[in-house]
Design an enzyme around this catalytic site. Structure first.
Site, PDB file in Angstrom:
ATOM      1  N   TRP A 298       0.829  -1.196   0.027  1.00 58.65           N
ATOM      2  CA  TRP A 298       0.028  -0.135  -0.150  1.00 58.65           C
ATOM      3  C   TRP A 298       0.956   1.197   0.006  1.00 58.65           C
ATOM      4  O   TRP A 298       0.363   2.434  -0.205  1.00 58.65           O
ATOM      5  CB  TRP A 298      -0.907   0.077   1.170  1.00 58.65           C
ATOM      6  CG  TRP A 298      -0.415   0.233   2.424  1.00 58.65           C
ATOM      7  CD1 TRP A 298       0.608  -0.217   2.996  1.00 58.65           C
ATOM      8  CD2 TRP A 298      -0.815   1.395   3.576  1.00 58.65           C
ATOM      9  NE1 TRP A 298       0.916   0.526   4.429  1.00 58.65           N
ATOM     10  CE2 TRP A 298      -0.002   1.126   4.617  1.00 58.65           C
ATOM     11  CE3 TRP A 298      -2.034   2.189   3.620  1.00 58.65           C
ATOM     12  CZ2 TRP A 298      -0.432   1.947   5.895  1.00 58.65           C
ATOM     13  CZ3 TRP A 298      -2.297   2.857   4.635  1.00 58.65           C
ATOM     14  CH2 TRP A 298      -1.449   2.669   5.614  1.00 58.65           C
ATOM     15  N   ASP A 299       2.158   1.171   0.454  1.00 62.64           N
ATOM     16  CA  ASP A 299       3.029   2.174   0.310  1.00 62.64           C
ATOM     17  C   ASP A 299       3.036   3.031  -0.871  1.00 62.64           C
ATOM     18  O   ASP A 299       3.265   4.279  -1.212  1.00 62.64           O
ATOM     19  CB  ASP A 299       4.341   1.736   0.608  1.00 62.64           C
ATOM     20  CG  ASP A 299       4.441   1.041   1.787  1.00 62.64           C
ATOM     21  OD1 ASP A 299       3.746  -0.050   2.042  1.00 62.64           O
ATOM     22  OD2 ASP A 299       5.449   1.236   2.724  1.00 62.64           O
ATOM     23  N   GLU A 428      -0.276  -2.078  13.083  1.00 65.32           N
ATOM     24  CA  GLU A 428      -0.023  -3.708  12.999  1.00 65.32           C
ATOM     25  C   GLU A 428       0.359  -4.282  14.326  1.00 65.32           C
ATOM     26  O   GLU A 428       0.504  -5.291  14.443  1.00 65.32           O
ATOM     27  CB  GLU A 428       1.296  -3.998  11.919  1.00 65.32           C
ATOM     28  CG  GLU A 428       0.793  -3.596  10.531  1.00 65.32           C
ATOM     29  CD  GLU A 428       2.061  -3.814   9.605  1.00 65.32           C
ATOM     30  OE1 GLU A 428       1.691  -4.102   8.414  1.00 65.32           O
ATOM     31  OE2 GLU A 428       3.233  -3.565   9.994  1.00 65.32           O
ATOM     32  N   LYS A 496       1.238   1.517  16.527  1.00 65.59           N
ATOM     33  CA  LYS A 496       2.343   1.344  15.752  1.00 65.59           C
ATOM     34  C   LYS A 496       2.712   2.689  14.877  1.00 65.59           C
ATOM     35  O   LYS A 496       3.759   3.189  14.918  1.00 65.59           O
ATOM     36  CB  LYS A 496       2.576   0.338  14.937  1.00 65.59           C
ATOM     37  CG  LYS A 496       3.778   0.279  14.072  1.00 65.59           C
ATOM     38  CD  LYS A 496       3.725  -1.189  13.155  1.00 65.59           C
ATOM     39  CE  LYS A 496       4.828  -0.929  12.252  1.00 65.59           C
ATOM     40  NZ  LYS A 496       4.946  -2.273  11.327  1.00 65.59           N
ATOM     41  N   GLN A 497       1.766   3.154  14.190  1.00 62.46           N
ATOM     42  CA  GLN A 497       1.795   4.055  13.095  1.00 62.46           C
ATOM     43  C   GLN A 497       0.539   4.756  12.839  1.00 62.46           C
ATOM     44  O   GLN A 497      -0.574   4.642  13.542  1.00 62.46           O
ATOM     45  CB  GLN A 497       2.349   3.512  11.787  1.00 62.46           C
ATOM     46  CG  GLN A 497       1.444   2.528  11.404  1.00 62.46           C
ATOM     47  CD  GLN A 497       1.878   1.543   9.977  1.00 62.46           C
ATOM     48  OE1 GLN A 497       3.118   1.000  10.154  1.00 62.46           O
ATOM     49  NE2 GLN A 497       1.529   1.616   8.896  1.00 62.46           N
TER      50      GLN A 497
END
Length: 693
Positions: A298-299, A428, A496-497
């Site tokens: 997906w980056d 994640e 996480k992000q």
């Protein structure tokens, strides 16, 4: 403010980083390597079965470094010039200068090259010898290379990859020609200057490799090989640039990000070129066990794509065509998991089937399917390119994604809405959760877009698409007025992000200013400080939306701990771990500037703007913004916003563009070649309505 004497686009050092992973990359859309690395990679060429498939290592003939024997060592400089797309190494003594240029040709994508020039700088007749060190050996752990006959002075090898991704799958053949490299080069005693050129041509057919090598030799003969590359690169960079009057580190970071990201995209006017996507570490990385094996995530679609689309819709289309060509694999992925439609793989390589080494990500991180479709939606609203959808496979992909989301939802009798259960969100740290707010909002957006597009393409809209979109659960805490990350999320639980903050941008999920602020306030302290580099860019965009520019800048400044010196290579995590040449982080950083400082938003009917930037930036100039076939230049200062249409389609049927200010409704026609200006304010660009023509 920036020192006017220092070019923010040129990165020079007297030494190389001790960690070879942090050496700069030279890539184009087809070939890539790190300088002085003994391998290169070819886009789309992988070796290994599903769980271990990786970019096939090809031995690199351009891994050559100049040295000079003796006690008196010349001064050395190493330079990455993001304006010319070249890496240079210079040896300088009192008597001579030796300069090496290394590059992957931007427009002739099957060519990589280096040149060496020795120039005498003192009136001596002593020969000057430069030694060439290279680890090159024409062998590979991933290809069964064989030696072929020399061609026009070049050595030739060819060979297939050893193991296909899936049984019966493709095993591409690589053909490589290269100029033999001597151990030393000598400038004769009577010579003042001498240059040598060394070519490498790589292709998946013998014919193309030989054609490219011959073309390169012809350009060498006229002294125009390097100039043709720098010209192509300069044209690209001048056509899509971001210039800031602000701190030098910020300017340098922008130039570095643009260099590495633009290096990865197809050149202009390259019909028929099959593009194979962009991995998190780019084409220079991705050998076995490195940088996610060179797989596409997906980056590409969420973090890199919006920047490419804004400047270069043709390259954005090539990325979408890559996804269309992988649709068969996505259909198989969904079928294997017991669902209808198409489920795009968390990690994609040659076939579009799931190749993630760890099953849980491929099974649960299903938001990737919505991420892919959001890129299609952004492209459609920016270009109105109906041909992609009507004739070139886009509609089939959209339809398959909508079918997948409908089959993935289950009805909750208790809550009277649809659920998506057992997923992993972008965060994640959590898996097997129900109703990830990002995943569900993305599924809703996918279905709404599919229904809208069906109408535009004169296709009947399935009732279930509308029903599922209306009735899917998007978790929201009414008391605290924020979006929980998933059912059962406890406020303050580590994240996480960037996850929930993505609802505001890029999803633009409807919410009040209060809720947007609450989401930022809730998740900023909960997000791991050393997580992936793209995270803080999205917090910066959120705070810029709320006009809290200094708070936004404090978030964006966190990204600088992921930028390494001297060549501005990004690392995934601030402790140096994870992927290197981390294009995902660069993509997020560019979005913080291109969509944050300007307030650009792509909507169904307009390109919105709402500028805001911190005190230490006096102005921002964005050149080459593409919208509905036109190119625009935005110049924004604290007191004025100026918009100019620099290119526009010659089509009498198409209405010209206009700028509309949100507060007053004032309209400014945008005729080609002329500028309009007004005090900085929120507004949008749209097709001029017939009433104003």
């Amino acid at each position: 403010m920036a020192d006017s004497k220092e070019d923010p686009a040129v990165f020079t050092s007297s030494s190389l980083p001790s960690d070879p992973r942090l050496l700069p990359t030279v890539t184009n859309a087809y070939l890539g390597t790190r300088v002085y690395r003994d391998i290169l990679h070819v886009n789309g060429v992988y070796n290994g079965a599903v769980g271990v498939t990786h970019r096939a290592d090809v031995p690199s003939p351009i891994s050559v470094r100049m040295t000079v024997p003796g006690v008196d060592k010349p001064a050395e400089t190493f330079t990455l010039n993001s304006r010319t797309g070249t890496f240079s190494h210079q040896l300088q003594s009192a008597d001579y200068t030796a300069t090496q240029h290394i590059y992957a040709h931007h427009s002739l994508v099957h060519l990589m090259a280096f040149s060496i020039t020795i120039r005498r700088s003192a009136p001596t007749t002593r020969p000057v010898t430069v030694q060439l060190q290279t680890p090159f050996v024409p062998k590979s752990q991933d290809l069964d290379l064989k030696r072929g006959p020399d061609f026009q002075g070049a050595h030739y090898v060819y060979g297939q990859t050893l193991v296909p991704e899936v049984e019966g799958g493709p095993r591409p053949t690589i053909h490589m020609l290269w100029t033999p490299v001597p151990r030393a080069l000598t400038l004769g005693g009577e010579e003042q200057e001498q240059s040598w050129e060394f070519l490498t041509a790589v292709a998946e057919s013998e014919e193309e490799a030989k054609r490219s090598y011959s073309h390169g030799l012809a350009l060498v003969a006229t002294g125009s090989l390097l100039p043709s590359h720098t010209r192509a690169w300069d044209t690209l960079r001048r056509g899509c640039s971001v210039d800031l009057d602000g701190p030098l580190p910020l300017q340098q970071a922008l130039h570095g990000c643009l260099y590495y990201l633009l290096s990865a995209i197809p050149p202009r006017d390259s019909p028929g070129f099959l593009f194979h996507g962009i991995s998190p570490g780019g084409l220079s990385n991705g050998t076995r066990g490195e940088d996610y094996w060179g797989h596409v995530f997906w980056d590409q679609d969420t973090w890199m794509f919006p920047n490419i689309l804004l400047f270069y819709p043709e390259a954005a289309r090539a990325i979408l065509e890559y996804r269309i060509r992988r649709l068969e694999g996505a259909l198989r992925n969904a079928q294997e998991q017991g669902y209808k439609g198409a489920k795009f793989p968390w990690e994609s390589a040659a076939t579009g089937q799931e190749v993630c080494p760890e099953e849980i990500y491929g099974a649960q991180e299903i938001h990737i399917t919505g991420d892919v479709l959001m890129a299609f939606e952004q492209y459609y609203h920016t270009t109105q390119d109906q041909k992609l959808f009507r004739e070139d496979g886009g509609w089939e992909l959209v339809d398959a994604v909508a079918q997948y989301w409908c089959s993935r939802m289950v009805w909750s009798q208790e809550e009277q809405c649809y659920h998506i259960r057992g997923v992993m969100p972008p965060d994640e740290h959590h898996c097997h959760v129900d109703n990830s707010v990002y995943t569900n909002a993305l599924a809703q957006r996918s279905l709404n877009f599919a229904a809208d597009l069906a109408g535009d393409c004169s296709v009947p809209v399935p009732e279930e698409w509308v029903d599922f979109a209306k009735k899917i659960k998007v978790p929201f805490d009414v008391e605290k007025k924020y979006h929980p990350e998933y059912d059962g999320y406890s406020p303050g639980e580590p994240v996480k992000q960037a996850d929930v903050v993505l609802l505001g941008f890029p999803l633009m999920h409807p919410m009040s200013t209060e809720v947007r602020r609450n989401d930022l306030e809730m998740y900023e302290p909960a997000t791991e400080p050393d997580g992936p580099a793209m995270t803080w860019s999205m917090f910066a965009v959120g705070w810029l939306e709320l006009k809290e520019v200094q708070r936004a800048q404090s978030q964006l400044n966190k990204c600088f701990s992921n930028i390494t010196e001297p060549f501005k290579i990004w690392v995934e995590n601030s402790d140096g771990s994870g992927a290197v040449n981390f294009l995902t982080g660069m993509g997020g950083f560019l979005q913080a500037v291109l969509f944050g400082y300007t307030g650009f938003r792509i909507t169904k009917t307009s390109l919105r703007f709402d500028p805001a930037f911190p005190e230490d930036i006096n102005s921002i100039k964005v050149t080459g913004v593409s919208y509905l076939g036109s190119k625009l230049k935005f110049t924004i200062t604290k007191k004025e916003m100026r918009i100019k249409v620099t290119e526009y389609p010659w089509d009498p049927v198409v209405s010209p563009l206009e700028a509309v200010l949100e507060a007053s409704g004032q309209r400014f026609p945008l005729p080609g070649g002329q500028s309009v200006s007004f005090p900085p304010a929120a507004g949008w660009i749209q097709r001029a309505s017939t009433q104003t023509l």
